[in-house]
Design a protein around this motif. Structure first.
Motif, PDB file in Angstrom:
ATOM      1  N   SER A 154       0.842  -1.196   0.000  1.00 54.55           N
ATOM      2  CA  SER A 154       0.000   0.000   0.000  1.00 54.55           C
ATOM      3  C   SER A 154       0.872   1.239   0.000  1.00 54.55           C
ATOM      4  O   SER A 154       2.069   1.166   0.252  1.00 54.55           O
ATOM      5  CB  SER A 154      -0.908   0.017   1.229  1.00 54.55           C
ATOM      6  OG  SER A 154      -0.145   0.193   2.409  1.00 54.55           O
ATOM      7  N   TYR A 155       0.268   2.354  -0.303  1.00 54.59           N
ATOM      8  CA  TYR A 155       0.914   3.632  -0.063  1.00 54.59           C
ATOM      9  C   TYR A 155      -0.129   4.682   0.258  1.00 54.59           C
ATOM     10  O   TYR A 155      -1.302   4.539  -0.052  1.00 54.59           O
ATOM     11  CB  TYR A 155       1.881   4.072  -1.156  1.00 54.59           C
ATOM     12  CG  TYR A 155       1.387   4.216  -2.563  1.00 54.59           C
ATOM     13  CD1 TYR A 155       0.802   5.399  -3.002  1.00 54.59           C
ATOM     14  CD2 TYR A 155       1.583   3.210  -3.490  1.00 54.59           C
ATOM     15  CE1 TYR A 155       0.405   5.542  -4.315  1.00 54.59           C
ATOM     16  CE2 TYR A 155       1.197   3.349  -4.803  1.00 54.59           C
ATOM     17  CZ  TYR A 155       0.605   4.525  -5.209  1.00 54.59           C
ATOM     18  OH  TYR A 155       0.217   4.666  -6.506  1.00 54.59           O
ATOM     19  N   VAL A 156       0.348   5.713   0.942  1.00 54.01           N
ATOM     20  CA  VAL A 156      -0.509   6.814   1.364  1.00 54.01           C
ATOM     21  C   VAL A 156      -0.275   7.967   0.406  1.00 54.01           C
ATOM     22  O   VAL A 156       0.870   8.353   0.151  1.00 54.01           O
ATOM     23  CB  VAL A 156      -0.192   7.231   2.815  1.00 54.01           C
ATOM     24  CG1 VAL A 156      -1.007   8.447   3.220  1.00 54.01           C
ATOM     25  CG2 VAL A 156      -0.451   6.066   3.761  1.00 54.01           C
ATOM     26  N   CYS A 157      -1.346   8.511  -0.145  1.00 51.65           N
ATOM     27  CA  CYS A 157      -1.226   9.616  -1.090  1.00 51.65           C
ATOM     28  C   CYS A 157      -2.596  10.242  -1.305  1.00 51.65           C
ATOM     29  O   CYS A 157      -3.591   9.804  -0.736  1.00 51.65           O
ATOM     30  CB  CYS A 157      -0.673   9.128  -2.424  1.00 51.65           C
ATOM     31  SG  CYS A 157      -1.754   7.950  -3.246  1.00 51.65           S
ATOM     32  N   SER A 198      -4.317  12.183   2.030  1.00 52.83           N
ATOM     33  CA  SER A 198      -3.574  11.146   2.748  1.00 52.83           C
ATOM     34  C   SER A 198      -4.367   9.851   2.873  1.00 52.83           C
ATOM     35  O   SER A 198      -4.484   9.261   3.941  1.00 52.83           O
ATOM     36  CB  SER A 198      -3.148  11.649   4.129  1.00 52.83           C
ATOM     37  OG  SER A 198      -2.329  12.781   3.983  1.00 52.83           O
ATOM     38  N   GLN A 199      -4.898   9.383   1.767  1.00 55.86           N
ATOM     39  CA  GLN A 199      -5.670   8.139   1.720  1.00 55.86           C
ATOM     40  C   GLN A 199      -4.723   6.967   1.538  1.00 55.86           C
ATOM     41  O   GLN A 199      -3.826   7.024   0.707  1.00 55.86           O
ATOM     42  CB  GLN A 199      -6.645   8.192   0.547  1.00 55.86           C
ATOM     43  CG  GLN A 199      -7.488   6.975   0.388  1.00 55.86           C
ATOM     44  CD  GLN A 199      -8.476   6.816   1.518  1.00 55.86           C
ATOM     45  OE1 GLN A 199      -9.181   7.743   1.863  1.00 55.86           O
ATOM     46  NE2 GLN A 199      -8.524   5.639   2.091  1.00 55.86           N
ATOM     47  N   GLU A 200      -4.909   5.903   2.302  1.00 54.34           N
ATOM     48  CA  GLU A 200      -4.089   4.706   2.094  1.00 54.34           C
ATOM     49  C   GLU A 200      -4.755   3.840   1.039  1.00 54.34           C
ATOM     50  O   GLU A 200      -5.900   3.432   1.176  1.00 54.34           O
ATOM     51  CB  GLU A 200      -3.921   3.905   3.383  1.00 54.34           C
ATOM     52  CG  GLU A 200      -3.011   2.701   3.181  1.00 54.34           C
ATOM     53  CD  GLU A 200      -2.619   2.003   4.471  1.00 54.34           C
ATOM     54  OE1 GLU A 200      -1.836   1.055   4.378  1.00 54.34           O
ATOM     55  OE2 GLU A 200      -3.085   2.402   5.540  1.00 54.34           O
ATOM     56  N   SER A 244      -4.511   0.300  -0.998  1.00 56.71           N
ATOM     57  CA  SER A 244      -3.925  -1.038  -0.872  1.00 56.71           C
ATOM     58  C   SER A 244      -3.982  -1.759  -2.202  1.00 56.71           C
ATOM     59  O   SER A 244      -5.003  -1.725  -2.891  1.00 56.71           O
ATOM     60  CB  SER A 244      -4.687  -1.856   0.172  1.00 56.71           C
ATOM     61  OG  SER A 244      -4.584  -1.251   1.430  1.00 56.71           O
ATOM     62  N   ARG A 255       4.433   0.933   1.631  1.00 56.13           N
ATOM     63  CA  ARG A 255       4.603  -0.362   2.302  1.00 56.13           C
ATOM     64  C   ARG A 255       4.848  -1.452   1.275  1.00 56.13           C
ATOM     65  O   ARG A 255       4.112  -1.586   0.315  1.00 56.13           O
ATOM     66  CB  ARG A 255       3.359  -0.704   3.113  1.00 56.13           C
ATOM     67  CG  ARG A 255       3.156   0.191   4.275  1.00 56.13           C
ATOM     68  CD  ARG A 255       2.039  -0.300   5.146  1.00 56.13           C
ATOM     69  NE  ARG A 255       1.892   0.612   6.254  1.00 56.13           N
ATOM     70  CZ  ARG A 255       0.788   0.815   6.910  1.00 56.13           C
ATOM     71  NH1 ARG A 255      -0.298   0.139   6.589  1.00 56.13           N
ATOM     72  NH2 ARG A 255       0.734   1.669   7.897  1.00 56.13           N
TER      73      ARG A 255
END
Length: 169
Positions: free
Chosen positions: A79-82, A105-107, A109, A153
């Motif tokens: 996942s990443y936050v963006c 800042s939504q994660e 997945s 991640r």
């Protein structure tokens, strides 16, 4: 190819991953009056479940299951936050229309939920944008803007099949 009969998925590489935009034909109908619902409330229905005409094109964004190679190791992007914004080009006006935006800042997945809306464009407006397409084959021009990239991640890759996308948000 989006046919107004079923969802169509478009995959592309973005930020060390494969991403997807899904277009889905949708209709809106009044919800039957029931305790706790207002007479003006609506719900989005799949075109295969109910009779009647299509009214909207929904748009959703998500991350596909991906392998990311870092050095000699193969890892899976977990996942990443963006923040994500999807814009559609309007050839008549010569401007980009904001079609979809995730919360800040939504994660996201990989292989997880798709984020989007059931009523991004009316069917009529969508057809106008496609008909005015700049290419001879009348394709919709879309851009995806990724900002505020935070935590990335990764998890060690295992020989498992990618999971299918889950429910819409």
């Amino acid at each position: 190819l989006f046919t107004m009969q079923q969802p169509a998925d478009y995959e592309f590489p973005l930020v060390a991953s494969r991403c997807m935009i899904r277009l889905k034909p949708v209709r809106k109908v009044d919800v039957a009056k029931s305790p706790g619902s207002s007479p003006s409330s609506t719900r989005a229905l799949s075109p295969r479940r109910e009779a009647g005409g299509l009214e909207y094109v929904g748009m959703y964004f998500g991350l596909c299951e991906t392998r990311v190679a870092l050095g000699n190791a193969a890892n899976r992007l977990s996942s990443y936050v963006c923040s994500i914004r999807v814009d559609v080009f309007d050839p008549h006006a010569g401007t980009w229309l904001a079609a979809l935006e995730t919360p800040p800042s939504q994660e996201l997945s990989a292989g997880g939920a798709l984020f989007g809306s059931n009523d991004v464009f009316t069917i009529g407006r969508f057809k106008e944008l496609v008909a005015a397409g700049m290419s001879p084959d009348k394709k919709l021009t879309v851009r995806v803007v990724v900002s505020d990239i935070g935590l990335l991640r990764l998890q060690q890759f295992e020989d498992t099949q990618p999971t299918l996308y889950q429910a819409y948000h």
